[in-house]
Design a protein around this motif. Structure first.
Motif, mmCIF file in Angstrom:
data_model
loop_
_atom_site.group_PDB
_atom_site.id
_atom_site.type_symbol
_atom_site.label_atom_id
_atom_site.label_comp_id
_atom_site.label_asym_id
_atom_site.label_seq_id
_atom_site.Cartn_x
_atom_site.Cartn_y
_atom_site.Cartn_z
ATOM 1 N N ASP A 45 0.241 -19.536 35.877
ATOM 2 C CA ASP A 45 1.755 -19.134 36.612
ATOM 3 C C ASP A 45 2.818 -18.663 36.276
ATOM 4 O OD1 ASP A 45 0.575 -20.631 39.128
ATOM 5 O OD2 ASP A 45 1.689 -23.090 38.611
ATOM 6 N N LEU A 46 2.827 -19.240 35.048
ATOM 7 C CA LEU A 46 4.022 -18.422 33.738
ATOM 8 C C LEU A 46 3.678 -16.708 34.273
ATOM 9 C CD1 LEU A 46 4.759 -21.511 32.100
ATOM 10 C CD2 LEU A 46 6.373 -20.821 33.148
ATOM 11 N N ARG A 47 2.201 -17.114 33.444
ATOM 12 C CA ARG A 47 1.755 -15.789 32.419
ATOM 13 C C ARG A 47 1.750 -14.930 34.652
ATOM 14 N NH1 ARG A 47 -1.990 -18.293 29.850
ATOM 15 N NH2 ARG A 47 -3.363 -18.166 31.483
ATOM 16 N N ARG A 48 1.696 -14.949 35.196
ATOM 17 C CA ARG A 48 1.889 -14.488 36.621
ATOM 18 C C ARG A 48 3.533 -13.845 36.758
ATOM 19 N NH1 ARG A 48 0.124 -17.984 40.330
ATOM 20 N NH2 ARG A 48 -2.452 -17.432 39.229
ATOM 21 N N TRP A 49 4.063 -14.952 36.536
ATOM 22 C CA TRP A 49 5.532 -14.655 36.628
ATOM 23 C C TRP A 49 5.513 -13.537 36.359
ATOM 24 C CZ3 TRP A 49 10.350 -14.548 34.305
ATOM 25 C CH2 TRP A 49 11.660 -14.288 35.044
ATOM 26 N N PHE A 50 5.918 -13.416 34.757
ATOM 27 C CA PHE A 50 6.420 -12.677 33.684
ATOM 28 C C PHE A 50 5.678 -11.594 34.024
ATOM 29 C CE2 PHE A 50 5.603 -11.124 30.001
ATOM 30 C CZ PHE A 50 6.786 -10.714 28.961
ATOM 31 N N LEU A 51 4.713 -11.177 34.143
ATOM 32 C CA LEU A 51 3.880 -9.751 34.447
ATOM 33 C C LEU A 51 4.708 -9.347 35.894
ATOM 34 C CD1 LEU A 51 -0.054 -10.584 34.073
ATOM 35 C CD2 LEU A 51 1.361 -9.207 33.128
ATOM 36 N N GLN A 52 4.752 -10.124 36.699
ATOM 37 C CA GLN A 52 4.858 -9.300 37.908
ATOM 38 C C GLN A 52 6.284 -8.849 37.091
ATOM 39 O OE1 GLN A 52 4.679 -12.698 40.315
ATOM 40 N NE2 GLN A 52 2.790 -12.012 41.284
ATOM 41 N N ASN A 53 7.134 -9.376 36.971
ATOM 42 C CA ASN A 53 8.727 -8.784 37.323
ATOM 43 C C ASN A 53 8.637 -7.933 35.883
ATOM 44 O OD1 ASN A 53 10.098 -10.673 38.718
ATOM 45 N ND2 ASN A 53 9.230 -11.898 38.147
ATOM 46 N N GLU A 54 7.781 -8.145 34.475
ATOM 47 C CA GLU A 54 8.240 -7.104 33.418
ATOM 48 C C GLU A 54 7.971 -5.651 33.917
ATOM 49 O OE1 GLU A 54 8.757 -6.240 29.959
ATOM 50 O OE2 GLU A 54 9.897 -8.861 29.585
ATOM 51 N N LEU A 55 6.919 -6.071 34.838
ATOM 52 C CA LEU A 55 5.835 -4.773 35.735
ATOM 53 C C LEU A 55 7.062 -4.135 36.802
ATOM 54 C CD1 LEU A 55 1.966 -5.518 36.168
ATOM 55 C CD2 LEU A 55 2.921 -3.827 34.716
ATOM 56 N N GLU A 56 7.855 -4.311 37.284
ATOM 57 C CA GLU A 56 8.630 -4.060 38.478
ATOM 58 C C GLU A 56 9.961 -3.355 37.575
ATOM 59 O OE1 GLU A 56 9.265 -3.290 41.533
ATOM 60 O OE2 GLU A 56 6.644 -4.340 41.621
ATOM 61 N N LEU A 57 9.874 -3.935 36.130
ATOM 62 C CA LEU A 57 10.896 -3.511 35.323
ATOM 63 C C LEU A 57 10.405 -1.891 34.733
ATOM 64 C CD1 LEU A 57 13.886 -3.568 33.799
ATOM 65 C CD2 LEU A 57 12.453 -5.309 31.960
ATOM 66 N N PHE A 58 9.287 -1.912 34.191
ATOM 67 C CA PHE A 58 8.515 -1.299 33.641
ATOM 68 C C PHE A 58 8.202 0.037 34.488
ATOM 69 C CE2 PHE A 58 5.321 2.045 33.314
ATOM 70 C CZ PHE A 58 5.320 1.943 31.741
ATOM 71 N N LYS A 59 8.336 0.007 36.325
ATOM 72 C CA LYS A 59 7.831 0.946 37.039
ATOM 73 C C LYS A 59 9.437 1.297 37.337
ATOM 74 C CE LYS A 59 5.676 -1.940 40.135
ATOM 75 N NZ LYS A 59 5.207 -2.421 41.083
ATOM 76 N N TRP A 60 10.064 0.761 37.222
ATOM 77 C CA TRP A 60 12.024 0.655 37.751
ATOM 78 C C TRP A 60 12.286 2.325 36.481
ATOM 79 C CZ3 TRP A 60 16.118 0.889 35.065
ATOM 80 C CH2 TRP A 60 17.625 0.890 35.496
ATOM 81 N N ARG A 61 12.348 1.167 35.531
ATOM 82 C CA ARG A 61 12.896 2.330 34.118
ATOM 83 C C ARG A 61 11.881 3.973 33.912
ATOM 84 N NH1 ARG A 61 12.508 -2.361 29.432
ATOM 85 N NH2 ARG A 61 14.880 -2.653 29.822
#
Length: 257
Positions: free
Chosen positions: A116-132
């Motif tokens: 669950d922690l890994r999924r949360w981290f990945l989802q939101n880090e990827l959103e940040l990456f895509k925005w950048r």
């Protein structure tokens, strides 16, 4: 669920061997970029107070992204919300980029400990990456892709003019794209990397290459980044028990919560 780094001890002026200061990527003279795959873990010491500050600020940034997504924000609203949080917690400055690099690895360790922690981290880090990614200047984006061995070549203005009618036909029926996508940067991608887009006739195909608008390219690149980060999170998860025992007096109180 509330995400936190709980149980932090009182701040003290000691150093922790957490990170090596890695120079932020400089895609062009006078500019810095936070676009990163975080490949090399840092190794220079930082203080406990820096460790806590970096971690909490990134957690606030990722939590802002999670909340915005939960509210269904899209387009300009989502972009503005992320930009405001980025400016507040992880500004685009040399100091902010150092914080960004360290804090990714700190939270990667904190969030490797369960699915669950890994999924949360990945989802939101990827959103940040895509925005950048989409907010980087096109020439910087192209240079970054080349540096990472991702062979997605932005087409020249002359080539765009040559095939713009074909691009228009390929994109005109797509309701999922902003009308501006037709005038955005397009990238030449090997067709086998975008088989789904080719099969659905969502891109123009010529000579074994698909011509992909930037709005689609970010998803392709994010998929590759996600796969790499998933592997690294799995590795960190396997290493966590030994690290927890080795650093029992320092890391677990900071990371568990």
């Amino acid at each position: 669920a509330t995400h936190s780094l709980a149980g932090a001890p009182q701040r003290r002026a000691v150093a922790m061997q957490v990170a090596r200061r890695v120079a932020p990527e400089k895609p062009a003279a006078g500019r810095v970029s936070a676009l990163s795959m975080y490949e090399l873990p840092p190794a220079e010491p930082i203080s406990v107070s820096e460790f806590e500050e970096f971690a909490y600020d990134r957690l606030r940034l990722l939590s802002t992204i999670e909340l915005a997504r939960a509210k269904g924000l899209k387009g300009a609203e989502l972009e503005a919300r992320i930009r405001k949080a980025r400016d507040e917690f992880m500004p685009l400055s040399p100091t902010g980029l150092i914080k960004d690099y360290y804090s990714h690895f700190i939270l990667r360790l904190a969030y490797c400990r369960s699915e669950d922690l890994r999924r949360w981290f990945l989802q939101n880090e990827l959103e940040l990456f895509k925005w950048r990614f989409v907010n980087n200047p096109p020439e910087d984006r192209a240079a970054w892709l080349r540096a990472k061995g991702l062979q997605y070549e932005a087409i020249s203005r002359d080539e765009y003019e040559e095939i713009k009618e074909e691009l228009h036909q390929a994109l005109s029926s797509r309701r999922d794209l902003d009308p501006a996508a037709e005038r955005s940067e397009h990238y030449k991608v090997a067709f086998e990397e975008v088989v789904d887009l080719v099969r659905q006739r969502r891109v123009y195909l010529r000579g074994g290459s698909a011509f992909v608008p930037a709005a689609d390219l970010v998803s392709i690149v994010a998929t590759a980044v996600r796969a790499q980060w998933s592997r690294r999170l799995a590795t960190a998860s396997h290493q966590w028990p030994a690290l927890r025992e080795e650093e029992a007096d320092r890391l677990p109180p900071l990371l568990q919560g």
